[in-house]
Design a protein around this motif. Structure first.
Motif, PDB file in Angstrom:
ATOM      1  N   LEU A 124      37.509  -8.243 -10.495  1.00  0.00           N
ATOM      2  CA  LEU A 124      38.410  -9.399 -10.439  1.00  0.00           C
ATOM      3  C   LEU A 124      38.361 -10.045  -9.069  1.00  0.00           C
ATOM      4  O   LEU A 124      38.095  -9.394  -8.058  1.00  0.00           O
ATOM      5  CB  LEU A 124      39.852  -8.990 -10.768  1.00  0.00           C
ATOM      6  N   PHE A 125      38.583 -11.352  -9.056  1.00  0.00           N
ATOM      7  CA  PHE A 125      38.746 -12.110  -7.822  1.00  0.00           C
ATOM      8  C   PHE A 125      40.245 -12.239  -7.548  1.00  0.00           C
ATOM      9  O   PHE A 125      41.037 -12.462  -8.477  1.00  0.00           O
ATOM     10  CB  PHE A 125      38.140 -13.508  -7.937  1.00  0.00           C
ATOM     11  N   THR A 126      40.634 -12.105  -6.297  1.00  0.00           N
ATOM     12  CA  THR A 126      42.031 -12.320  -5.921  1.00  0.00           C
ATOM     13  C   THR A 126      42.120 -13.486  -4.952  1.00  0.00           C
ATOM     14  O   THR A 126      41.335 -13.575  -3.997  1.00  0.00           O
ATOM     15  CB  THR A 126      42.641 -11.077  -5.257  1.00  0.00           C
ATOM     16  N   LEU A 127      43.033 -14.403  -5.221  1.00  0.00           N
ATOM     17  CA  LEU A 127      43.338 -15.504  -4.313  1.00  0.00           C
ATOM     18  C   LEU A 127      44.815 -15.375  -3.950  1.00  0.00           C
ATOM     19  O   LEU A 127      45.679 -15.396  -4.829  1.00  0.00           O
ATOM     20  CB  LEU A 127      43.093 -16.862  -4.969  1.00  0.00           C
ATOM     21  N   VAL A 128      45.101 -15.230  -2.673  1.00  0.00           N
ATOM     22  CA  VAL A 128      46.470 -15.014  -2.209  1.00  0.00           C
ATOM     23  C   VAL A 128      46.813 -16.087  -1.176  1.00  0.00           C
ATOM     24  O   VAL A 128      46.092 -16.250  -0.182  1.00  0.00           O
ATOM     25  CB  VAL A 128      46.646 -13.611  -1.596  1.00  0.00           C
TER      26      VAL A 128
END
Length: 228
Positions: A124-128
């Protein structure tokens, strides 16, 4: 930690030039971007993570799991969302937690499943996004709006209360004047008693009018039990 390792499904995996080009783009994005594989291990962190957690965070977190790298509190917070993303669900959520320097911060996160050509989730890619300043500004605006509404209501109420109090005082002045004339007119005992009661009622009404005036000028009216 190499971009080739972190995003194996991209068509330029193994292409050093394209990988470097993509790394530079991701490093320029102000959001914190990471890649977590199906075993929950970090395989890539962009420059925003370095700015937040230290320049050596890529080495410290390389190939380590979410639970191993995050604080216990933060790991408990994000683990259910990681589970949902690895199950194939796009996940968005907001949270608050302490930054490494101990200050409370607000964040909004988006976890995006990474699927292979057959649709199986391989990570998964995480964008925070750090939304602390935006959240504080919105909270300040809401408080200001509520204060303005409250002030407008109190101002309107004060104007009305002031008008009533002034009219009430004018009326009481005439009544008290008439009663004083009667009180000195040699009336009988019964009439004198009635006049005394009327005087007491007028005095209570005058006290009430005084409280209204105090409130109309921004003060707090005094609350007390008045005998009927």
């Amino acid at each position: 930690m190499s971009i080739e390792k972190s995003i194996p499904a991209t068509p330029w995996a193994g292409d050093a030039d394209r990988a470097e080009w993509l790394r530079r783009i991701l490093d320029a994005v102000p959001a914190m971007i990471a890649y977590v594989d199906r075993d929950r291990r970090y395989r890539f962190l962009n420059q925003a993570y370095c700015a937040r957690y230290g320049a050596d965070v890529r080495d410290r977190w390389a190939d380590r799991s979410v639970e191993e790298t995050l604080t216990p509190e933060l790991a408990r917070l994000v683990t259910p969302h990681v589970d949902r993303a690895l199950a194939g669900e796009d996940v968005e959520f907001a949270c608050e937690h302490q930054a490494p320097d101990g200050t409370p911060r607000s964040f909004r996160a988006h976890y995006i499943p990474d699927r292979d050509t057959e649709g199986a989730v391989q990570g998964l890619f995480t964008l925070v996004f750090d939304t602390t300043e935006t959240t504080r500004a919105l909270d300040a605006m809401r408080r200001m709006e509520l204060d303005m509404i409250r002030a407008a209501k109190l101002e309107s109420l004060g104007v009305v209360a002031g008008g009533i109090a002034h009219d009430f005082n004018n009326l009481l002045t005439g009544i008290l004047g008439s009663i004083e004339v009667l009180a000195h007119g040699g009336q009988g005992d019964h009439a004198a008693a009635q006049i005394a009661r009327a005087q007491q009622s007028c005095e209570r009404a005058r006290a009430l009018a005084g409280q209204l005036l105090t409130f109309s000028r921004g003060g707090e009216p005094v609350t007390q039990v008045v005998a009927p």
